[in-house]
Design a protein around this motif. Structure first.
Motif, short mmCIF file in Angstrom:
data_model
loop_
_atom_site.label_atom_id
_atom_site.label_comp_id
_atom_site.label_asym_id
_atom_site.label_seq_id
_atom_site.Cartn_x
_atom_site.Cartn_y
_atom_site.Cartn_z
N SER A 43 0.66 -1.21 0.11
CA SER A 43 -0.01 -0.11 -0.12
C SER A 43 0.78 1.31 -0.10
O SER A 43 1.90 1.32 0.71
N ASN A 44 0.32 2.24 -0.46
CA ASN A 44 1.11 3.61 -0.67
C ASN A 44 0.63 4.39 0.64
O ASN A 44 0.89 5.40 0.52
N SER A 45 -0.15 3.80 1.28
CA SER A 45 -0.42 4.36 2.77
C SER A 45 0.56 4.98 3.69
O SER A 45 1.54 4.31 3.80
N THR A 46 0.80 6.24 3.84
CA THR A 46 1.85 6.65 4.42
C THR A 46 1.53 7.32 6.03
O THR A 46 2.29 8.19 6.21
N ARG A 50 2.81 -0.05 10.23
CA ARG A 50 2.18 -1.30 9.81
C ARG A 50 1.39 -2.02 10.95
O ARG A 50 0.37 -2.60 10.70
N THR A 71 4.55 -1.32 3.41
CA THR A 71 4.22 0.28 3.25
C THR A 71 5.52 1.01 2.61
O THR A 71 6.51 0.29 2.87
#
Length: 256
Positions: A43-46, A50, A71
């Motif tokens: 995921s590009n979730s920043t 985790r 990530t």
């Protein structure tokens, strides 16, 4: 699909949209597990570390261990460790800073080796961007956790990190190093963790450029789902041809 033994999957837009799970997604994952497919989530979730990503998924009914989630912070930490340096100026929001701190990366305001930029939301202030600008002028390298232009939350589309990274590149004349999707190294992190080659894996995502196009460039199959931020007009003008298009990840079950 007969040669596919492993899957990489996006999270936001594939397993859930906003705060709601995609119908049938959990059952599809259970079937994949039952049939022995290997899978990881990239995921590009920043905004979340985790552990927080795994907790949020658990709250939505998914049972996914943090170790299966990759990530951009994981890739950035590896990049920083390889350099032999440790100090970075992080522009982010949420608790993603915990991944860096737990890995021994020093988060600092001054005298830094890297400027690390993620999706910071309202933390993208003039003051923080200007400080980052000066760090780069003084020699710091830019690490972009992701370069997405926008994403979709429960209230609609919102700007992601990409526009702000581009602004910093323009101002400094220095290119950022992308460590999130569609960076080949990011896909390789998760593939190597499973011990599979790209040609034996498929990527499932709602972004035709970063998910599908990025996966195809490293030799994987690219599966596009019509959930999340999928828009037919965007897909048509992207120049990327998916190997498969599904209404949602739930439809994958018929191919397993």
């Amino acid at each position: 699909m007969s040669r596919i033994s492993a899957f990489l999957m996006d999270l936001d837009g594939v397993l859930y949209v906003g705060g709601s799970p995609v119908p049938g997604a959990r059952e599809c994952l259970e079937l994949m597990e039952e049939k022995g497919y290997r899978f990881r989530f990239i995921s590009n979730s920043t905004r979340r570390c985790r552990a927080s990503v795994a907790k949020r998924l658990s709250d939505m009914g998914y049972r996914i261990q943090p170790e299966r989630i990759f990530t951009p912070s994981v890739a950035a930490i590896e990049r920083i460790h390889r350099s032999g340096k440790r100090r970075c100026y992080l522009i982010s929001t949420g608790d993603v800073h915990r991944d860096f701190e737990d890995a021994g990366v020093v988060l600092a305001e001054d005298d830094v080796d890297f400027v690390v930029i993620g999706d910071a939301g309202s933390n993208f202030t003039y003051e923080r961007l200007n400080r980052a600008f000066n760090h780069v002028l003084e020699g710091a390298d830019i690490i972009a956790l992701e370069m997405d232009r926008y994403w979709r939350d429960s209230e609609g589309f919102v700007l992601s990190a990409g526009p702000f990274v581009s602004a910093l590149e323009y101002a400094t004349g220095k290119r950022a190093e992308l460590v999130g999707k569609p960076s080949p190294e990011f896909f390789s992190l998760a593939l190597n963790d499973m011990g599979v080659n790209p040609q034996d894996a498929a990527m499932i995502g709602d972004d035709i450029i970063t998910d599908v196009g990025g996966a195809q460039r490293v030799g994987m199959l690219g599966i596009l789902v019509r959930t999340g931020k999928y828009r037919p007009e965007h897909a048509e003008r992207s120049g990327v041809k998916p190997d498969c298009v599904l209404d949602s990840i739930a439809d994958l079950a018929r191919w397993l």
